[in-house]
Design a protein around this motif. Structure first.
Motif, PDB file in Angstrom:
ATOM      1  N   TYR A 123      14.540  -1.733  47.446  1.00  0.00           N
ATOM      2  CA  TYR A 123      14.962  -0.518  46.733  1.00  0.00           C
ATOM      3  C   TYR A 123      14.298   0.743  47.271  1.00  0.00           C
ATOM      4  N   GLU A 124      13.724   0.673  48.456  1.00  0.00           N
ATOM      5  CA  GLU A 124      12.963   1.800  48.991  1.00  0.00           C
ATOM      6  C   GLU A 124      13.802   3.053  49.237  1.00  0.00           C
ATOM      7  N   HIS A 125      15.121   2.914  49.297  1.00  0.00           N
ATOM      8  CA  HIS A 125      15.977   4.077  49.529  1.00  0.00           C
ATOM      9  C   HIS A 125      16.537   4.660  48.226  1.00  0.00           C
ATOM     10  N   GLU A 126      16.203   4.053  47.103  1.00  0.00           N
ATOM     11  CA  GLU A 126      16.658   4.559  45.800  1.00  0.00           C
ATOM     12  C   GLU A 126      15.827   5.784  45.408  1.00  0.00           C
ATOM     13  N   THR A 127      16.470   6.746  44.792  1.00  0.00           N
ATOM     14  CA  THR A 127      15.786   7.933  44.288  1.00  0.00           C
ATOM     15  C   THR A 127      15.509   7.714  42.811  1.00  0.00           C
TER      16      THR A 127
ATOM     17  N   ALA B 299      10.777  -2.451  48.884  1.00  0.00           N
ATOM     18  CA  ALA B 299      12.005  -3.073  49.394  1.00  0.00           C
ATOM     19  C   ALA B 299      12.463  -4.142  48.413  1.00  0.00           C
TER      20      ALA B 299
ATOM     21  N   SER C 150       8.218   6.074  44.730  1.00  0.00           N
ATOM     22  CA  SER C 150       8.869   5.180  45.681  1.00  0.00           C
ATOM     23  C   SER C 150       8.843   3.756  45.153  1.00  0.00           C
TER      24      SER C 150
END
Length: 179
Positions: A158-162, A156, A153
């Motif tokens: 970028y917390e939604h980036e895989t 923020a 992980s």
């Protein structure tokens, strides 16, 4: 602030400077280039990113280098050690302008930066956070000798980036077969 300068056969890696803004902003606005490294950004955000990278040199003592093509003096990207607050590890990351991709520059600069991270910064483990769909970065990580350590992980925003953390130990880096 004075800082380290690394020389490779075709490149100079130095601290980011104000004169890098045009190239940095052009790269930041390129959809294909920025697809896997945070998405496109306007010139004003590129300026803030350049300043943050330069400021990290002062605050942490390391950050990505500006990559300069020796033959032309042209800014072509940013590569190097990176670990912002909340990052999942000590990273050597990369981003090159689209017209400089595919020439071996990323590998050349990444090798110099891996050496710098291990030999100068004393890092014991290095990662590369890579989107699983980013085939070019995965190929570079493999060429550097890194393996996929699995999903991590990012902080923020970028917390939604895989992303997966490709990486290796300093010992593995020192003992690699050089190409």
């Amino acid at each position: 602030m004075n800082g380290p300068v690394l020389f490779t056969e075709r490149l100079v890696l130095r601290l980011p400077e104000t004169s890098d803004l045009d190239g940095w902003a052009e790269m930041s606005a390129d959809e294909e280039t920025m697809r896997f490294i945070g998405g496109t950004k306007p010139r004003s955000q590129a300026w803030r990113d350049l300043c943050a990278m330069r400021g990290a040199w002062d605050i942490k003592g390391f950050a990505m280098f500006s990559v300069i093509e020796r033959a032309t003096g042209r800014w072509i990207g940013r590569i190097g050690p990176w670990q912002p607050e909340g990052w999942p590890g000590t990273e050597v990351g990369w981003g090159l302008a689209r017209d400089s991709a595919g020439r071996g520059y990323a590998h050349e600069a990444a090798v110099a930066c891996m050496d710098y991270a291990v030999d100068i910064l004393g890092w014991r483990h290095i990662i590369h956070t890579i989107d699983p769909a980013n085939a070019r970065s995965i190929a570079l990580a493999r060429r550097l000798g890194s393996t996929n350590g699995g999903r991590v992980s990012l902080p923020a925003p970028y917390e939604h980036e895989t992303v997966d953390a490709w990486g290796q130990t300093a010992e593995q880096w020192r003992n690699r077969t050089r190409d």
